[in-house]
Each structure stands twice: as C-alpha cells, then as structure tokens.
Enzyme design. Structure first.
Site, short mmCIF file in Angstrom:
data_model
loop_
_atom_site.label_atom_id
_atom_site.label_comp_id
_atom_site.label_asym_id
_atom_site.label_seq_id
_atom_site.Cartn_x
_atom_site.Cartn_y
_atom_site.Cartn_z
N GLY A 37 37.26 62.32 -35.10
CA GLY A 37 37.67 61.68 -36.41
C GLY A 37 36.07 61.98 -37.84
O GLY A 37 35.82 62.50 -37.56
N SER A 38 37.47 62.01 -38.90
CA SER A 38 36.80 61.81 -40.01
C SER A 38 35.43 61.27 -40.11
O SER A 38 34.56 62.53 -40.02
CB SER A 38 37.71 61.47 -40.99
OG SER A 38 37.05 60.51 -41.56
N GLU A 75 33.42 61.40 -38.04
CA GLU A 75 32.09 61.53 -37.46
C GLU A 75 32.21 62.99 -37.18
O GLU A 75 30.93 64.10 -36.15
CB GLU A 75 32.97 61.78 -35.58
CG GLU A 75 32.73 60.23 -34.83
CD GLU A 75 34.06 59.40 -36.22
OE1 GLU A 75 33.49 58.25 -36.94
OE2 GLU A 75 35.07 60.17 -35.65
N GLU A 108 41.13 56.40 -26.99
CA GLU A 108 39.63 56.46 -27.44
C GLU A 108 39.89 56.01 -25.53
O GLU A 108 38.49 55.78 -25.03
CB GLU A 108 39.68 55.02 -28.15
CG GLU A 108 39.17 56.14 -30.15
CD GLU A 108 40.47 55.98 -30.79
OE1 GLU A 108 40.84 56.90 -31.61
OE2 GLU A 108 41.68 55.58 -29.97
N HIS A 125 35.04 57.20 -33.02
CA HIS A 125 35.89 57.25 -34.47
C HIS A 125 36.31 55.20 -35.42
O HIS A 125 37.28 54.83 -35.43
CB HIS A 125 37.57 57.35 -34.91
CG HIS A 125 37.74 57.08 -36.71
ND1 HIS A 125 36.84 58.67 -37.15
CD2 HIS A 125 39.24 57.60 -36.83
CE1 HIS A 125 37.84 58.30 -38.24
NE2 HIS A 125 39.23 58.47 -38.49
N HIS A 168 38.76 34.05 -8.75
CA HIS A 168 40.16 34.86 -9.64
C HIS A 168 40.82 33.03 -9.59
O HIS A 168 41.68 33.51 -11.03
CB HIS A 168 40.81 35.53 -8.41
CG HIS A 168 41.96 36.40 -9.79
ND1 HIS A 168 41.75 36.60 -10.63
CD2 HIS A 168 42.76 36.86 -9.42
CE1 HIS A 168 42.91 37.05 -11.31
NE2 HIS A 168 43.56 37.52 -10.15
N GLY A 203 38.63 43.67 -13.38
CA GLY A 203 40.68 43.35 -13.73
C GLY A 203 41.45 44.06 -14.72
O GLY A 203 42.69 44.19 -14.54
#
Length: 539
Positions: free
Chosen positions: A42-43, A45, A64, A87, A294, A413
């Site tokens: 990304g710009s 970074e 990502e 980013h 659960h 999960g």
C-alpha cells in the site's frame, strides 16, 4: 577514508541524522529474527521497503486476510513472532477475521499498519485511519500509534515482547508514512522473559490431588504443543495411567492419538462433556479452557463426585473457569515440575478406546473413506493444516496425529485461515510436506493463498473436500429447531470448479470422484515437489 557508520555517543547510540527510523526498525527486525515480511503493498507503507535488505524476504499475499493467515502459520511453526505489514484502515479491516483467529490461536504477530502523514492527519485525509489503535481491538494484546516518529523503533520492540509473552498473541503498531525517514536511535539489545513458572504452592495442591485420586482423566489442549510440552504430558499421563481426552475446539495436536491412554475428543457441549468424563474422580485440564462450549447447555460442568484442576498459560481463562483449582504459567514448565514429585501409587490401566470400523469405498465417496485413505498415504511427519469443520468428526476418527507439531487448525471458528496458514507453515518448515485439508466452503474465503504457494514453489498439497454445501451449518441446524427436510438458506454451493480455480493461479489440480483412484492420486500429489490441488468429491 570516511566511515558511513552512524556516529555514537558514550551510550553507544547513534547520533547521525542519516540513521533513520527505517534503519532502526530493519536492524531490530534482523536481531529479532523477523526477516520475513508478510504483506500486501500500500502507498503509506512504501518507504519501509526502499533499499529492501537482501537477507529479508517479502511474502506477498493477494488479500490481507491471506497475509495474516500466512503469518499465523509461520509464527506457530517457528515459535517466534512474525512480521506483518498492512495498509491503513482498509487493510486492517480486510485482515480482521484472521487477526481474530490469531488472537484465539495465541499466535505472536507484530502487525504494522500504514497511516497518512502526520502533517495532514488533522484534515481527515484520504486513506487515513481515524482511530488506528482502536480498530483492531479487542483482538490484539496491545496497539499504539507512537506520539513521535523517533519512538517507532522502541514501539515495535515493545510490541514484539508483548506478543511473545504468554499468553502470546497479535499486536499492532500504526506508523505514519513520513515517520520512516526521520532520524532515530538504534534500539538497545534486550533480553525479556517470555515464560512464567507456575506457582509451586498451587502446583503442590494439584500434584497431591493427582496422587490421591483413583480414576484421573486428563483433558489436553493446544497450549501443550505451543509450549513444547508434548513429551512431558505423555510422561505424566503414563505415570498416572490417566485417560487422555482432547479439549473441545483444540487448534493443535496435544497427545499421540495412537497412544494406549488416548480416549478421544470432547465435543463443545456441556452435557456431552459431563457424560464422557463420567466415572473419573479428578479431571486435570492441561493447556486448554475448562471448557469451551458452542451451544447453550444446562446442569453441572463436571460429573458428580469429580474435582477439577487446571494448568493454563492465560490468567483470563483461569479467572472464568466455573469451578476447581487453577494454576497459571507455562505448560511445559508446570508439567515438568509435577514430574519431579515421587512416583504415585500404581493404578490399573483404563479400558482402551474402542477401535473404529474401517470406512469402505462407495459410489459417492464418504468423508471417512477419503480421510482414511489420506491417513494411509500420508507420512506421520507430514503436517496437516485443517479447515473443514463439517469433516472434523470424521478426521478425528480416521486421520490420527501421532507426533508433535503435525496438526494446525483455527481456535476461533472463523473461516479463511487454513489455506494461507498452510503456506506459512510450509515456509517455516522447508522440505516438509504440508497438507492443506480444506472444505469447499472454507476454501473460498482465502483461495488466493494458492497463488503465494505457486510463486514460492512450496511442497503443499491442497486437499479440497467438496460436498457442494456449507455442511457444518446444515448439520448444526437441528440445534435451532430445523426439521430434517427444512431448507437452510444460503448453504448450497453448486458449480464450484476447484481444479479450474487452481489452474488460474498456476497450480496443477485433479478432481477425484472414483474411490478406487483416490489412493494413487493422493500418493502422487504428496510426492510432488511443488503445490498440487486434489479436489475430492464426497457425499
């Protein structure tokens, strides 16, 4: 001749303005062993990657969630924090599903996220993260956007140590784009403890209870393997002739599933846990919550007459345990201390686990047959990364794991972890065969991971179990009042062609519908030097 090295004062720290935040961070990452950077560019970074060091590796993920999943598998397999670069707000948002999984997996990951330049942050600029430190919460252990550019290296150092301290987990540092070229000091070398020895007084109580009981049962979880305590737990179980169950929703193998004392897997249902543990007077839970549920349940958490003891690396888990004695600390160290006690009285061996009947071939293959065949072809040292929730009961019966570090799945999960995690594990274990055992629905959350496997020529065999549906949801529907013939909306998945999807990313694939051909196809796929995909059509 003029030296290009940064000048230092009496403390040994740099006094050279040409030594920047980027230099300090690269130096720190090298010393901490974080030379693989998992990222999608990304710009905000880009300055970090100018003059990228030759001894570093940029591991590209096409989304990502794939980036974080790869970093999770890599960190678990190397037992060291991995380094992720995302980013800004959009990248962190895309990654949140697998950040949540990394938090539940207790995986140490240092996540850096780009931020717009400090000078324009007051004007709500394009691509800025408005509340960067709040965005990933509560599923990071710590997050910060340093107050000054020169504080960035120390913030990353602190983030690493927080990530590595048990219970481990992801952390996030938000870094404005103009920070990287600001002058900075090198980060001094430090040694920070990552493990805590359980309190001897409480361990003594647990040891005495173990010695005095008549019919102990152990319930083991993923923290056993995370802590490297596999051998110690086996010895302790053998010393006490304790039946050993695997805790519900466990993300790592924690005990050899061919061992004489292995008793099977507990479901995430209160009443069934109590039923399976019935007859035992002491339940010792090691490296797992007691217990993960659960669905809503009722009644006691333990069988009548049973006492609960727990050894866990997470004080939060110890705090919410509904009953019993809990000691907090490193699992391996705690079990090792219990092994120093005098040998207890001799107990008879418990009854062995009933053998499962073989699965037989059928015109439309059963999942049990497919996994039984994979077990016959697979070497015991091959690593399986699994994300096939509806197939997990069959896997637990027909695909046993007998060695430490050979099984990974998600504790959360959440879907989208398994395929990229297989890539990360393969990167961490060069030359080891990795098997990504994935459901058809699960695979579509992060199938871009195949691209990364192809580009790095990793020895991964992706086995896609294709039943053309979200089977876990259909199987679970009766718990919420659905009748046998009631449709469950949105759970049918017709028309997916995984061989074609793999081919589009440069990966060879084969579709199997004939049970008689499965053995040979899996054998050839596991012998390949690069990535392969086997789509197995199952009932």
């Amino acid at each position: 001749m003029t030296s290009n090295a940064p000048r230092s004062d009496a403390s040994g720290l740099s006094q050279d303005a040409s030594f920047t935040v980027r230099h300090a961070v690269i130096d720190l990452m090298r010393r901490l062993g974080m030379t693989s950077v998992f990222a999608n560019p990304g710009s905000t970074e880009l300055p970090l990657f100018r003059d990228f060091p030759q001894d570093f590796r940029y591991v590209l993920g096409l989304q990502e969630a794939v980036v974080v999943g790869m970093a999770d598998g890599y960190a678990q397999a190397t037992r060291n924090a991995s380094f992720v670069n995302l980013h800004s707000a959009a990248g962190v948002g895309n990654a949140m599903g697998n950040i949540f999984t990394a938090f539940r997996n207790r995986t140490p990951i240092v996540i850096t996220a780009g931020q717009q330049a400090r000078s324009i942050l007051p004007f709500d600029p394009f691509l800025a993260s408005t509340q960067a430190t709040e965005l990933p919460k509560p599923y990071v252990k710590w997050s910060i956007e340093p107050a000054r550019a020169e504080d960035v290296p120390l913030a990353i150092a602190r983030a690493y140590h927080v990530a590595m301290q048990e219970p481990r987990g992801p952390v996030l540092v938000s870094i404005p784009v103009d920070d990287w070229d600001r002058a900075a000091e090198p980060v001094p070398a430090r040694v920070v403890s990552t493990e805590t020895r359980p309190e001897p007084f409480v361990l003594e109580q647990i040891g005495a209870a173990l010695d005095a009981c008549e019919r102990p049962a152990f319930v083991v979880g993923g923290a056993v393997d995370r802590a490297g305590g596999w051998d110690e737990v086996v010895r302790l179980a053998e010393r006490h002739n304790a039946r050993v169950f695997v805790a519900p929703m466990t993300g790592r193998c924690a005990f050899p599933e061919d061992h004489r004392l292995f008793a099977g897997f507990l479901p995430a249902m209160r009443e069934k846990i109590v039923e399976l543990l019935g007859g035992h007077d002491l339940i010792f839970v090691i490296g797992a919550p007691a217990f993960t549920y659960h669905v809503e349940g009722h009644g006691p958490h333990l069988p009548a007459g049973a006492t609960l003891c727990q050894l866990i690396d997470d004080p939060a888990i110890a705090a919410w345990a509904p009953t019993g004695t809990a000691v907090v600390g490193n699992i391996r160290l705690g079990v090792a201390d219990l092994l120093t006690r005098p040998a207890p009285k001799t107990r008879p061996l418990p009854a062995p686990r009933a053998a499962r009947p073989r699965a037989e071939p059928s015109p439309l293959m059963s999942v049990a047959f497919a996994l039984q065949t994979l077990a016959e072809v697979r070497d015991a040292d091959d690593i399986v990364v699994e994300e096939a929730p509806s197939s997990r009961p069959a896997m637990q019966n027909y695909l046993p794991f007998t060695r430490s570090g050979t099984f990974y799945t998600m504790d959360s999960g959440g879907l989208g972890y398994g395929m990229p995690a297989a890539v990360g594990v393969a990167l961490a274990k060069p030359g080891t065969r990795v098997i990504g055992l994935i459901g058809d629905g699960s695979s579509m959350y992060s199938i871009q991971a195949i691209y990364s496997a192809v580009q790095m020529k990793l020895p991964i065999t992706f086995v896609i179990l294709n039943n053309s549906r979200y089977a876990a949801l259909q199987d679970f529907a009766p718990e919420f009042g659905f009748g046998p013939a009631d449709p469950v909306q949105g759970t049918d998945l017709p028309g997916l062609d995984f061989v074609a999807l793999a081919a589009g990313m440069g990966c060879h694939g084969t579709r199997v519908t004939d049970a008689e051909r499965l053995h040979d196809i899996l054998r050839d796929a596991l012998a390949s030097s690069g990535p392969m995909l086997v789509e197995v059509v199952v009932a």
